[in-house]
Design a protein around this motif. Structure first.
Motif, mmCIF file in Angstrom:
data_model
loop_
_atom_site.group_PDB
_atom_site.id
_atom_site.type_symbol
_atom_site.label_atom_id
_atom_site.label_comp_id
_atom_site.label_asym_id
_atom_site.label_seq_id
_atom_site.Cartn_x
_atom_site.Cartn_y
_atom_site.Cartn_z
ATOM 1 N N PHE A 135 1.044 -1.323 -0.113
ATOM 2 C CA PHE A 135 0.075 0.102 -0.011
ATOM 3 C C PHE A 135 0.996 1.354 -0.014
ATOM 4 C CE2 PHE A 135 -2.849 -3.179 2.558
ATOM 5 C CZ PHE A 135 -3.486 -3.271 1.327
ATOM 6 N N GLU A 136 0.428 2.355 -0.589
ATOM 7 C CA GLU A 136 1.305 3.519 -1.008
ATOM 8 C C GLU A 136 0.837 4.779 -0.591
ATOM 9 O OE1 GLU A 136 2.188 4.125 -5.176
ATOM 10 O OE2 GLU A 136 -0.059 4.127 -5.581
ATOM 11 N N GLU A 137 1.301 5.642 -0.339
ATOM 12 C CA GLU A 137 1.198 7.006 0.161
ATOM 13 C C GLU A 137 -0.118 7.031 0.913
ATOM 14 O OE1 GLU A 137 2.438 10.420 -2.502
ATOM 15 O OE2 GLU A 137 2.180 8.665 -4.279
ATOM 16 N N GLU A 138 -1.259 7.524 0.248
ATOM 17 C CA GLU A 138 -2.390 7.835 0.818
ATOM 18 C C GLU A 138 -3.548 6.673 0.736
ATOM 19 O OE1 GLU A 138 -3.972 11.452 -0.334
ATOM 20 O OE2 GLU A 138 -2.044 12.497 0.240
ATOM 21 N N GLU A 139 -3.092 5.073 0.703
ATOM 22 C CA GLU A 139 -4.034 4.132 0.410
ATOM 23 C C GLU A 139 -4.575 3.691 1.967
ATOM 24 O OE1 GLU A 139 -3.827 0.938 -2.582
ATOM 25 O OE2 GLU A 139 -1.605 1.614 -2.311
ATOM 26 N N ILE A 140 -3.787 3.816 2.635
ATOM 27 C CA ILE A 140 -4.014 3.633 4.500
ATOM 28 C C ILE A 140 -4.208 5.031 5.082
ATOM 29 C CG2 ILE A 140 -3.424 2.260 6.245
ATOM 30 C CD1 ILE A 140 -3.898 0.475 4.036
ATOM 31 N N LEU A 141 -5.541 5.475 5.469
ATOM 32 C CA LEU A 141 -5.811 6.489 6.033
ATOM 33 C C LEU A 141 -6.497 6.328 7.358
ATOM 34 C CD1 LEU A 141 -6.628 8.965 2.826
ATOM 35 C CD2 LEU A 141 -4.534 8.931 4.153
ATOM 36 N N THR A 142 -6.302 7.268 8.175
ATOM 37 C CA THR A 142 -7.224 7.303 9.407
ATOM 38 C C THR A 142 -8.672 7.247 8.978
ATOM 39 O OG1 THR A 142 -7.189 9.569 9.756
ATOM 40 C CG2 THR A 142 -5.396 8.215 10.732
ATOM 41 N N LYS A 143 -9.769 7.223 9.957
ATOM 42 C CA LYS A 143 -11.082 7.426 9.796
ATOM 43 C C LYS A 143 -11.269 8.846 9.417
ATOM 44 C CE LYS A 143 -12.767 3.491 12.371
ATOM 45 N NZ LYS A 143 -13.359 3.115 13.680
#
Length: 453
Positions: A135-143
């Motif tokens: 997963f890159e850059e902004e694929e895993i974000l907080t709620k």
């Protein structure tokens, strides 16, 4: 001028199998010519002209070139800067499109922006893909849609995202289900789409690039299932052969992160977490590029480092009088590898005991480590110094003696790398632990108070 072709540009993805951008190129309209540029912007900065990493890249490319020649194609290799190489390539071939995998380091982004602009001027598409992370850059974000800067919640979201999409894969004649994000790119199906040529392209030798062979032993690309299964139990003990040593292969993409992460998810969660750390630090560097040179937490740039050059030289040589620190540094100098637990101990010792700027240590590791990766190296050093994301609190200071007692009780690792340990030839400790701890706490408190003003 030959007939129209696509160019696939190798960078940190040196393999033909399970390669995202190569897969997309081979599926495209035009025959694909693979390219590698030995980038002089990078190579000219290397002070050591017997750099095992350059030799490793060279040897890997030679193997890729041979495979491509067996397929009736070839690898185009340039020793130049990208800005100089690309106009030459565009004159030499009728290029219709360029494909490559993304890199998130500041220099790589600047380079790709320049080349993208050059290609745009020629009205040529420049296709980029995710390949060396799951997963890159902004694929895993907080709620709330923000960037994670603490590892544990990031890793939980990372694992949860795996379950969002499922795929099937045929393996050994059986259909298996797996996370969509682990699914390999079956490049082999399209190998017939490589540009066909009976003309062998020239291949610069190491000496032509002013480098020398080192014949450094490179760890294999594969590790046993047993090692991975026992990883969580044995990985902290440097005397054991209990870590994968795959770092160099991940760094230069000679193995697929998708394949290794899938295996890890089946065998050992602790090993999988190590791969998630790679993604975590890559997205930190991508989203907070200031970390390449400055503290993630700005207040830590107000610490007054002692930066004693003689003490730094003793640390570099492994002559501090602290056996586990010295063993680690000597292992690094001799092999280009250092055990991960020992990396934490040596980094903590430099920054906390000697009060030497973490950037000095980061640069030394960057020069020596075979698996040097800017994002992970920077993340590790800032963690040790307390200045990074998810960092150990600054008042947590490793005691190198108790670390040695805990993780190398029988002194097997110590004796391997510090044979004079226990004799009059071994130096006295460069600094007293208790005094150094108190000095560190005072210096950090003073610097952080200044940073708040």
């Amino acid at each position: 001028m030959s007939k129209g072709i696509s160019i696939f540009w190798f960078r940190r993805d040196l393999r033909l199998e399970d390669n995202a951008a190569l897969y997309e190129a081979l599926k495209g309209e035009w025959p694909v010519l693979p390219l590698f540029i030995f980038d002089r912007h990078i190579l000219d900065k290397l002070s050591n002209r017997a750099d095992a990493r350059v030799e490793f890249i060279h040897q890997t490319l030679k193997e890729i070139k041979e495979k491509l020649q067996e397929l009736g194609s070839d690898l185009l290799v340039k020793y130049s800067t990208p800005e100089e190489a690309w106009p030459e390539i565009l004159k030499q071939f009728e290029v219709k499109a360029v494909y490559t995998n993304r890199d998130y380091e500041p220099y790589a982004r600047e380079r790709d922006e320049k080349i993208g602009h050059l290609l745009q001027e020629q009205q040529l598409p420049f296709h980029t893909y995710k390949d060396h992370v799951i997963f890159e850059e902004e694929e895993i974000l907080t709620k709330a849609g923000g960037i994670y800067t603490v590892f544990t919640p990031y890793s939980k979201s990372w694992k949860a995202k795996l379950d969002e999409r499922e795929a099937t894969l045929e393996e050994d004649g059986q259909e298996i289900k797996l996370s969509y994000y682990f699914k390999p790119y079956p490049t082999e199906k399209y190998f017939s789409n490589f540009h066909q040529t009976d003309q062998a392209f020239s291949f610069p030798t190491l000496s032509e690039m002013d480098f020398h062979a080192t014949n450094t032993e490179i760890p294999p690309k594969t590790v046993s299932r047993g090692l991975i299964k026992q990883y969580d139990e044995k990985r902290d003990y440097p005397a054991l052969e209990a870590t994968s040593r795959l770092g160099i292969h991940f760094r230069f993409g000679t193995i697929s992160i998708r394949e290794k992460a899938r295996r890890a998810s089946q065998l050992n969660e602790t090993f999988l977490n190590e791969l998630i750390w790679r993604d975590f630090y890559a997205q930190i560097l991508a989203n907070f590029p200031h970390v390449a040179g400055k503290s993630f937490r700005p207040e830590y740039d107000f610490i007054e480092w002692r930066n004693n050059e003689e003490e730094f030289a003793a640390w570099c040589k492994g002559e501090t009088g602290y056996p586990i620190v010295d063993a680690g540094m000597r292992e690094l100098n001799a092999t280009g590898f250092m055990h991960n637990r020992v990396r934490m101990i040596t980094a903590s010792f430099l920054t906390k005991h000697l009060l030497i700027d973490w950037r000095w240590g980061e640069a030394y590791f960057a020069e020596k480590l075979l698996d040097f990766d800017l994002a992970s190296n920077n993340g590790g050093w800032q963690w040790a110094a307390g200045s990074g994301t998810d960092a150990a609190p600054y008042f947590r200071i490793f005691n190198p003696t108790s670390q040695m007692e805990k993780f190398d009780k029988e002194k097997v690792y110590i004796k391997r790398w510090v044979p004079e340990y226990g004799t009059a030839a071994y130096p006295e400790p460069i600094v007293d632990h208790k005094m150094a701890r108190e000095r560190c706490l005072a210096a950090y408190k003073e610097g952080l108070d200044r940073g708040k003003e």
